[in-house]
Design a protein around this motif. Structure first.
Motif, PDB file in Angstrom:
ATOM      1  N   GLY A 170      -0.872 -51.069 -29.642  1.00 23.16           N
ATOM      2  CA  GLY A 170      -2.322 -50.992 -29.751  1.00 23.16           C
ATOM      3  C   GLY A 170      -2.749 -49.645 -30.299  1.00 23.16           C
ATOM      4  N   GLN A 171      -4.002 -49.302 -30.101  1.00 22.59           N
ATOM      5  CA  GLN A 171      -4.508 -47.996 -30.508  1.00 22.59           C
ATOM      6  C   GLN A 171      -3.976 -46.928 -29.556  1.00 22.59           C
ATOM      7  N   ARG A 172      -3.680 -45.750 -30.083  1.00 20.10           N
ATOM      8  CA  ARG A 172      -3.193 -44.663 -29.229  1.00 20.10           C
ATOM      9  C   ARG A 172      -4.191 -44.346 -28.123  1.00 20.10           C
ATOM     10  N   GLY A 173      -5.467 -44.387 -28.431  1.00 21.16           N
ATOM     11  CA  GLY A 173      -6.487 -44.097 -27.433  1.00 21.16           C
ATOM     12  C   GLY A 173      -6.970 -45.316 -26.674  1.00 21.16           C
ATOM     13  N   HIS A 174      -6.300 -46.452 -26.857  1.00 23.12           N
ATOM     14  CA  HIS A 174      -6.614 -47.703 -26.163  1.00 23.12           C
ATOM     15  C   HIS A 174      -7.995 -48.257 -26.541  1.00 23.12           C
ATOM     16  N   GLN A 175      -8.514 -47.866 -27.722  1.00 24.90           N
ATOM     17  CA  GLN A 175      -9.719 -48.503 -28.229  1.00 24.90           C
ATOM     18  C   GLN A 175      -9.344 -49.849 -28.843  1.00 24.90           C
ATOM     19  N   THR A 176     -10.297 -50.491 -29.481  1.00 24.21           N
ATOM     20  CA  THR A 176     -10.053 -51.822 -30.038  1.00 24.21           C
ATOM     21  C   THR A 176      -9.005 -51.787 -31.143  1.00 24.21           C
ATOM     22  N   ALA A 177      -8.012 -52.628 -31.001  1.00 21.45           N
ATOM     23  CA  ALA A 177      -6.959 -52.785 -32.011  1.00 21.45           C
ATOM     24  C   ALA A 177      -7.160 -54.131 -32.701  1.00 21.45           C
ATOM     25  N   ARG A 178      -6.968 -54.143 -34.014  1.00 25.85           N
ATOM     26  CA  ARG A 178      -7.083 -55.387 -34.773  1.00 25.85           C
ATOM     27  C   ARG A 178      -5.736 -55.700 -35.404  1.00 25.85           C
ATOM     28  N   TYR A 179      -5.348 -56.962 -35.303  1.00 21.76           N
ATOM     29  CA  TYR A 179      -4.012 -57.362 -35.749  1.00 21.76           C
ATOM     30  C   TYR A 179      -3.961 -58.884 -35.839  1.00 21.76           C
ATOM     31  N   ARG A 180      -2.894 -59.393 -36.394  1.00 22.43           N
ATOM     32  CA  ARG A 180      -2.649 -60.838 -36.430  1.00 22.43           C
ATOM     33  C   ARG A 180      -1.406 -61.108 -35.593  1.00 22.43           C
TER      34      ARG A 180
END
Length: 299
Positions: A170-180
């Motif tokens: 995910g994001q290093r800062g645990h913000q929203t991650a976008r992926y498939r």
């Protein structure tokens, strides 16, 4: 001539040592803790117990055996030999930290401060070390070793990461991650979430267990030695272009979870160690699966 066995003693700096390194003196460390309603005396007592455990373990190693010591921060630069016996003195997490650098060596987990650790991986006391070393180097050692499943992430640029408990993507800062996300037996789904956890049976009592509880999941998480892992999407967000139909599951050693990055940058790290992470950029795919490597723990 056959070389004597080598015992590698793995440990980490105590909180007391870290406080001295940060603040420069005992008095400054005491002042720092006092401002937070803590006493240095309790920290110092735990430090002494750890030193006593290390001394007792070192004293139990036969005099004609070879020995070495490595601190947790230096594990990535230490060369373990195939015939080593690894003795980890500390917390359960220290065993997980060491596991990714091993290749089948027997591991003995020693609890340096009983009562403060869960004890799932550090199951023994310093007084037992002499007998445990004898068992670990005997011809019948395999009968006393429990093999625990590990999980790995492999990126399409050959970056590779191993973990004993879980891998987070995910994001290093645990913000929203976008992926498939492509889960075993399912169609690919675009997702937006605060990351994905993929955990083994050993990790099923930690971070993955928290996700399992929050979701009130009915999945039966794997046992530590089972060649399977569980996975959870954290806080998946539905939108016109992102879905939430694939948010948890189990898969075995014949399957894998694939994730293609649709953000500027994501990371993958194992066992909570964010400083040792795969760096994943837009369009890259990382595949997470049961690792061939296993932790061999003396039970």
């Amino acid at each position: 001539m056959t070389l004597a066995p080598r015992v590698v003693l793995v440990h980490r700096r105590t909180e007391y040592e870290e406080l001295l390194a940060t603040h420069g003196s005992r008095g400054q460390a005491a002042f720092f803790l006092a401002a937070r309603d803590r006493s240095l005396d309790e920290v110092e007592q735990r430090h002494r117990r750890t030193l006593a455990a290390l001394a007792e373990v070192a004293g139990a190693i036969p005099l004609d055996w070879r020995r070495s010591r490595v601190e947790r921060a230096d594990l990535d630069r230490f060369l373990f030999a195939p015939q080593d016996v690894v003795v980890v003195v500390g917390q359960d997490g220290l065993v997980a930290n060491a596991a990714k650098y091993l290749s089948g060596q027997p591991v003995i987990g020693i609890d340096a401060d009983p009562g403060r650790n869960a004890g799932g991986l550090v199951q023994h006391r310093p007084a037992e070390v002499a007998e445990l070393l004898r068992v670990a180097t005997a011809a019948t050692a395999a009968a006393h070793l429990t093999e625990r499943t590990m999980v790995e992430a492999v990126a399409d640029d050959t970056q590779r990461l191993l973990a004993l408990n879980e891998i987070y993507v995910g994001q290093r800062g645990h913000q929203t991650a976008r992926y498939r996300l492509t889960a075993p037996g399912a169609a690919a789904e675009a997702q937006a979430s605060s990351g994905i956890l993929v955990g083994t049976g050993t990790g099923a009592t930690g971070w993955c267990h928290s996700a399992w509880l929050e979701r009130q999941s009915t999945l039966r998480l794997p046992e530590p030695s089972a060649p399977a892992v569980g996975w959870f999407v954290r806080e998946a967000w539905p939108s016109p272009v992102t879905g939430t139909s694939q948010v948890q599951g189990l898969f075995d050693a014949s399957e894998q979870l694939a994730l293609t990055v649709e953000s500027d940058r994501l990371v993958a790290f194992g066992d909570g160690v964010e400083s040792d992470a795969l760096q994943l950029s837009w369009g890259q795919t990382v595949r997470i699966r049961v690792a061939a490597q296993r932790l061999r723990l003396l039970s």
